[in-house]
Structure formats: C-alpha cells, structure tokens
Design an enzyme around this catalytic site. Structure first.
Site, PDB file in Angstrom:
ATOM      1  N   GLY A  13      90.747 -80.140  85.550  1.00 19.75           N
ATOM      2  CA  GLY A  13      90.004 -79.376  85.731  1.00 19.75           C
ATOM      3  C   GLY A  13      90.126 -78.489  84.417  1.00 19.75           C
ATOM      4  N   ALA A  16      84.522 -80.149  82.970  1.00 23.13           N
ATOM      5  CA  ALA A  16      83.810 -81.865  84.065  1.00 23.13           C
ATOM      6  C   ALA A  16      83.969 -80.527  85.917  1.00 23.13           C
ATOM      7  CB  ALA A  16      84.677 -82.436  83.617  1.00 23.13           C
ATOM      8  N   SER A  40      96.090 -79.776  86.205  1.00 19.99           N
ATOM      9  CA  SER A  40      97.514 -79.781  85.370  1.00 19.99           C
ATOM     10  C   SER A  40      97.691 -78.462  84.124  1.00 19.99           C
ATOM     11  CB  SER A  40      98.169 -81.579  84.857  1.00 19.99           C
ATOM     12  OG  SER A  40      99.391 -81.145  84.262  1.00 19.99           O
ATOM     13  N   VAL A  48      88.166 -78.266  73.030  1.00 19.39           N
ATOM     14  CA  VAL A  48      86.647 -78.579  72.206  1.00 19.39           C
ATOM     15  C   VAL A  48      85.377 -78.375  73.237  1.00 19.39           C
ATOM     16  CG1 VAL A  48      87.495 -79.721  70.807  1.00 19.39           C
ATOM     17  CG2 VAL A  48      86.864 -81.007  72.024  1.00 19.39           C
ATOM     18  N   LYS A  79      71.895 -70.542  70.959  1.00 16.34           N
ATOM     19  CA  LYS A  79      71.620 -71.113  69.751  1.00 16.34           C
ATOM     20  C   LYS A  79      70.068 -71.722  70.002  1.00 16.34           C
ATOM     21  CE  LYS A  79      73.151 -76.347  69.330  1.00 16.34           C
ATOM     22  NZ  LYS A  79      73.649 -77.118  69.997  1.00 16.34           N
ATOM     23  N   LEU A 335      84.233 -86.553  80.127  1.00 12.46           N
ATOM     24  CA  LEU A 335      85.042 -87.625  79.562  1.00 12.46           C
ATOM     25  C   LEU A 335      85.300 -89.238  79.829  1.00 12.46           C
ATOM     26  CD1 LEU A 335      86.940 -85.359  77.014  1.00 12.46           C
ATOM     27  CD2 LEU A 335      84.643 -86.348  76.895  1.00 12.46           C
TER      28      LEU A 335
END
Ligand SMILES: Cc1cc2nc3c(=O)[nH]c(=O)nc-3n(C[C@H](O)[C@H](O)[C@H](O)COP(=O)(O)OP(=O)(O)OC[C@H]3O[C@@H](n4cnc5c(N)ncnc54)[C@H](O)[C@@H]3O)c2cc1C
Length: 510
Positions: A13, A16, A40, A48, A79, A335
């Site tokens: 969670g 992604a 979890s 980050v 941005k 990741l």
C-alpha cells in the site's frame, strides 16, 4: 469465488499499490472484478517519491480527481521542470522544462533554425531563452497553461511536487470509497498451484488466508511475490547508473516557493530539492563505492534551505529492473518491478504506465481466470521499452559532464554506454537530431534541453533549415522571446498562485 468475480489481490500500500488500486477500480467493472489491497503498517512505505512528470495529470484526470482538492490534500506545489546545477561544469545551470523550445517553423524542428543562425554568425540567445517554462521557472511565476494553441501560454505543461505519504492516503480514501477492500496485515506465506505454479492465495501473520486470481506485487524493493516467489531476477544497471544510496531529509522553507525541482551535482552524486507547501524535501543520491553515508550526511546538511525537520534517512537500492514484470498470474508494479534512481522523477510515471498497460491487458471475465501469456509478453515488452528509454536518458546526464579532475565524474565520462544511447548521441553530434518517441519517455524537447544543457554541440543542422530566409527566422526567434517575456510578466508569483488555488488552511510540517 462464490460470486464469480475475478479477484485481483494487490499486495502493498505505497504509492504503487494505491495507484494500482485506484486506477484498476476506476477502469474495471465492479460487476466483474473484485479488488483487494493488503498493506502492512508494521513494514510501512519507502516514504519518498515526491516529484512527478506532467503525465501524472492524465492519471489524475482518469481518476476524475479535482486538481485543487488533490493539491490541497497532498500539500502540493507546481513543477515546471528541473533545474540542473553543476552537471556540465561546476557553476553551470540549465532547466529541463516541461514544454517546447521555440516553434517548428515550416515543419523543421526549432533547434535546426537556432543552430543555423549560430552557424551564420547571427546573434542568437542560448536555447534556454526560447522556452516559456524556463522563463516562468526563473521568474518563480505560475499560471495554468492556456488551451488555445495560438497562445504562447499553450507551449508548456506542468507536474506536481507532493507529499508521498499524503498522496498514498488520498488514493486510499479514493479507492476504498469506491469499493476496494483494504486489509491491514503482513503477508507471511504464499500458496501456489502444484501443477501450473500459479499463485493461489496469501496468508497473513494473523492466519487469515486470502485467495486470488491475479496478484499485483507492490511490495516495494522486497518484491515478495515476483522476486520472492517466482524468483524473477533483477537486471543490475549499476555499471551505468552508479548511485545506489540516498540520504533523505525534509527541511523548513527558507525563501520563495520555486516551481521546479533542483538537482545539484555533488562530488559523488547529486542532491535533490523538492519544494512542497509545508516543507522542502531534500536528499543526496550517491555512490557507496565513492562516499560514506557520514560524508554524505555532512554535505546534505550543509546544503539545506532551512532547519532539518527529522534525522536523515538512509535508503539502499540497486539501479535496474526485473527481467520481466509479469510472470504467470503475478504482475509487479512500482519498486518491486524496477528502480533506476530519482533523477528526472520517472518512477511514479512508470507506475502509472504499468497500471494503464495492466488495465488494457488484464484477463477479461469471459477469457478464463489464467492470464493469456501473449498479453503478459506484451506487457513485458512495453515495460522493458519504458525502462530502457528512461535508462538512456538518465545515463546521458552522467556521461555528458565536463567536471574534470573529480574521480566520480571522470569515471562517468569514460564509461562504456549502451549502444542505444551511443546511437542517439552520434545523431545529435552529427546533425542535431533528437529522439522523438510516440510512446513513453522522453519527448524531443527533453532530450534537447539536456544535450544542449550539458554542452554538446552538433556539427551541423538539418539541411531543410536552409530553405528559410535567415532574416525571417531571426525575426521569428526575437518575436518568440518577446511573447515569452510579455506572458511571464503577466503571471502570478508561484507562491501566490498556490495560496489562491490550493493552499491547505492549516499547513503543518509533517
Ligand atoms: C531515494 C528515492 C527517491 C525517490 N524519488 C522519487 C521522485 O522524486 N519521483 C518519483 O516518481 N519517484 C521517486 N522515487 C520512487 C518512489 O518512491 C516509488 O516509486 C514509489 O514510492 C512507489 O513505491 P512502492 O509503492 O513501489 O513501494 P513502497 O513505498 O516501499 O511500498 C511497499 C508496500 O508494500 C508493503 N509490504 C511490503 N511487504 C509486505 C508484506 N510482507 N505484507 C504486506 N505488505 C507488505 C509495505 O507495507 C508498503 O505498503 C524515489 C525512490 C527513492 C528510493
């Protein structure tokens, strides 16, 4: 399975997991698919990932998010690009803007006209002067782009800086309100079908067992399912992207709210600066072969805008990606599927692209419960292409440096590079040609900004540029700059725009 729904189990969670949950829930029929996300609290998230690319707006629009609300909830700022300091030589700086350089007159790309004027000895401004987004960023100014294609303010786009934890929370609320089942717990066992090898269920520490048809591995660097269960290997790209550590720390604001990320070259890596409404995110990305965490700590803390708000957090990673992101009935996103490094803020974009591809290629209710391997192959092909294109673009920043006498940078200048990048560099050096992909990152103007920004000069330009009158082109370039100046002069300061549009009333420094 009693209700016959196709069961998608997302494990993880972080950004992604919740982007996958929100995107899949938005796009897939609730009458056909059930989506469950397991996360979890004990393990937590990487915490980050706060700078994005303009594509994120398409994802948010797909979800139907209200932009101002999303920005308020995530303490976001705008941005317009990334400022690179010291990447060519110490003291050099350029902005990779989200927007176009000049205009492509007569079907000839802008840089060829610009190069031709220089070759003819005409006074011509640096490339950066022909970008609206660069001028606005330098002026700390912001307004939403104009949709009228005739307006100079239609020549840029924007992304966001946001608080990663708040973004995941926001998407969690979005997804659970629309029917995603959230289960808190730690997966400690995984069952597989003895015959096909497909994943069938995960079991939590509590003993609860959750069955599924398709498993989305969003467990971060752990990659519990694709790496852990299927044993899919990791292609290590450290030989091209040498930074493998990050030291991250938020700090207090110390000045104007700038509408861009800053990436500053350092002796053994680089430092990021990401301004949010309530704080600035900072980090030093470095090579563990060249620098100790203690040395990185000192450099980082000596280069903050304001007081640090926490102790710096060390993160370890190996740049690269999984050999494949989809195997059997398991798809890794985030990741768990790959990470190159934070330069150019590509990771959240890669999550978004994977979620969209998954929506397109997911088994349909009447196509059977097991994924068609040809669809998985297509997902893997697209994913690999994305990673390779991003990889080449990132390597360019390192290899095209002129920081002579610094071991880290000297090594990078001399390292062998992938053939695909060597080809792009050769084309630019010879003819000023830049890649122009129809799919994936990065667009032509992005390549141009970095190639020119890091001091690469083409030998010549596209001969088609010769077909234009030099006076006319020179006048058009001047006119373009005048329109930029007038447009930027009429913009609000970025901080004032954020206050007006999306400030969180009780901004806290979390
Ligand atoms: C230093 C650094 C800087 C970065 N900067 C940027 C940036 O500026 N822009 C950008 O686009 N990207 C950036 N990224 C990448 C970005 O942080 C990630 O892409 C993004 O946060 C997604 O992470 P994730 O969800 O895949 O993993 P994580 O955030 O690690 O989430 C993993 C989830 O899996 C859960 N989990 C793990 N194991 C289990 C288990 N056994 N049972 C149950 N749950 C489990 C965890 O609790 C967590 O919820 C950066 C990354 C790093 C390392």
């Amino acid at each position: 399975m009693e209700d016959g729904l196709y069961r998608i189990i997302i494990v993880g969670g972080g950004t992604a997991g919740w982007m996958a949950a929100a995107g899949l829930r938005r796009q897939l029929e609730p009458g056909d698919y059930r989506i469950t996300l397991i996360e979890s609290d004990e393990i937590g998230t990487v915490g980050v990932g706060e700078a994005t690319l303009p594509h994120i707006k398409l994802f948010n629009d797909m979800l139907g998010l209200d932009e101002a609300e999303f920005m308020r909830e995530t303490q976001a700022t705008f941005k317009l690009g990334i400022e690179f300091c010291g990447w060519d030589r110490p003291g050099s700086r350029y902005i990779h803007p989200f927007g176009a350089f000049g205009e492509p007159w007569g079907g000839v790309e802008f840089q060829h006209h610009w190069l031709r004027l220089q070759a003819a000895g005409r006074p011509v401004a640096p490339l950066q002067a022909y970008s609206y987004a660069v001028a606005a960023a330098r002026a700390n100014a912001f307004e939403l782009p104009d949709e009228d294609p005739g307006s100079i303010r239609s020549t840029y786009s924007y992304a966001y800086h946001f608080d990663a934890g708040r973004f995941a929370d926001y998407l969690r609320r979005y997804a659970t309100a629309r029917g995603v089942d959230r289960i808190e717990g730690q997966v400690c066992a995984i069952d597989r079908d003895g015959e096909s090898g497909a994943l069938t269920a995960v079991t939590l520490k509590s003993g609860r067992r959750i069955e599924g048809d398709l498993f989305v591995d969003c467990t971060g660097f752990r990659s519990l399912l694709l790496g852990g269960q299927y044993g899919v290997g990791w292609d290590d790209w450290t030989k091209w992207l040498p930074c493998d550590r990050a030291l991250a720390v938020p700090c207090a604001h110390g000045g104007d709210l700038t509408p861009y990320t800053r990436a500053t070259a350092r002796p053994a890596g680089w430092q990021w600066r990401i301004p949010l409404q309530h704080r600035i995110g900072n980090g030093y990305i470095f090579s563990s072969a060249m620098l100790s965490p203690e040395e990185a700590h000192d450099v980082l803390l000596a280069n903050l805008d304001g007081a640090p708000l926490t102790s710096p957090k060390l993160l370890r990673f190996t740049p690269g990606c999984r050999e494949v992101a989809w195997r059997g009935n398991c798809v890794a996103v985030g990741l768990a599927s790959g990470f190159l490094e934070p330069l150019e803020s590509t990771s959240i974009y890669l999550i978004q692209a994977a979620v969209i591809d998954l929506v397109n290629l997911i088994p349909t209710p009447n196509s059977g419960r097991r994924p068609d391997p040809r669809l998985a192959d297509e997902f893997n092909r697209l994913n690999a292409m994305q990673y390779e294109r991003v990889r080449d673009f990132l390597i360019l920043h390192y290899v095209a440096n002129r920081r002579e006498g610094e071991p880290f940078w000297d090594h990078l200048r001399a390292m062998p590079i992938p053939d695909s990048l060597a080809h792009k560099l050769a084309l630019f050096r010879a003819r000023g040609a830049v890649p122009n992909y129809q799919y994936g990152l990065f667009a032509r103007d992005s390549w141009l900004s970095v190639l020119v920004g890091q001091g690469i000069t083409p030998a010549t330009y596209d001969r088609l540029a010769e077909g234009f009158n030099l006076e006319t082109i020179a006048a058009q370039l001047d006119d373009f700059r005048d329109r930029i100046d007038a447009g930027v002069a009429a913009m609000s300061p970025h901080g004032a725009f954020v206050d007006r549009y999306c400030a969180m009333p009780e901004a806290t420094s979390a």
